[in-house]
Scaffold this active site. Sequence first.
Site, PDB file in Angstrom:
ATOM      1  CB  SER A 283       6.299   1.017 -14.045  1.00  0.00           C
ATOM      2  OG  SER A 283       7.344   0.561 -13.209  1.00  0.00           O
TER       3      SER A 283
ATOM      4  CG  ASP B  89       4.755  -2.166  -6.411  1.00  0.00           C
ATOM      5  OD1 ASP B  89       5.698  -2.934  -6.664  1.00  0.00           O
ATOM      6  OD2 ASP B  89       4.449  -1.191  -7.129  1.00  0.00           O
TER       7      ASP B  89
ATOM      8  CG  HIS C 188       5.052  -2.776 -10.240  1.00  0.00           C
ATOM      9  ND1 HIS C 188       5.442  -1.630  -9.572  1.00  0.00           N
ATOM     10  CD2 HIS C 188       5.510  -2.640 -11.513  1.00  0.00           C
ATOM     11  CE1 HIS C 188       6.102  -0.848 -10.398  1.00  0.00           C
ATOM     12  NE2 HIS C 188       6.152  -1.422 -11.588  1.00  0.00           N
TER      13      HIS C 188
END
Length: 248
Positions: free
Chosen positions: A85, A200, A228
């Site tokens: 991320s 996500d 996610h």
Amino acid sequence: MTEPALVLLHGGGPGVDAASNWASVRAGFDREFSCLAPDLLGFGTRIAGTAGLKGPRAWALARARQVLDLLDRHGLDRVHVVGNSAAGGAAALALLSVAPERVERAVVMGGAGTGPLPTAVPFYDNPTRESMRATLARLVADEGVHKGLLDELTELRFGQALRPGAEAAFRSMFADDEGGPPVDLAEIGTPVLALHGERDRVSPVEVSERLVAHLPHGRLHVVAGAGHWIHVDRPDEFTKLVGEFLSA
């Protein structure tokens, strides 16, 4: 180290640390790789000494330098990298830009911080356990499946997010520094696999589609049914995908 070296760079949520971020897949990776999983600057044990950093670009480049120092201390010339991320993913891309000779292959997750900045700072605008729980719940596809884990992480990360300096560091990561992307994606020659969860709720799949479109040797795999946190929703599939790509 006899096995290939793998550096795991965690995500950037409030109160995160490396150990809790990678707990669902660490054992699987340890069977194939010699793993290093540092707390990234601004999180866990690495909050002190980060004053002055502002904006995604500065933080990504500082974390890339942190990883280079880690590799030098361990005598590692060349490694694989997995970046999660907006913290770990962005740091991985920055590392590929500033020291491409040190990375064999890389995997990034959830758009690697290449999407727009969030409109509100997660958790810290309302620093309660309930807010932390809601922040974490958005990271998985189905909150009910992971209730016990989310309850446990809420307590852990609530306490860590309130450590001295944690809020100031976190807010500075999302400051609009007008510096543009941390790196020129078109200049990255390293093979990169971008993984993105189909469900996500933090970063849409289109962010990773745009990312790989700018990477000369990038490819995208969308993980069906995952949010996610692909490594939490689909840990076995995640380790398989990563292992096959890094061993190719």
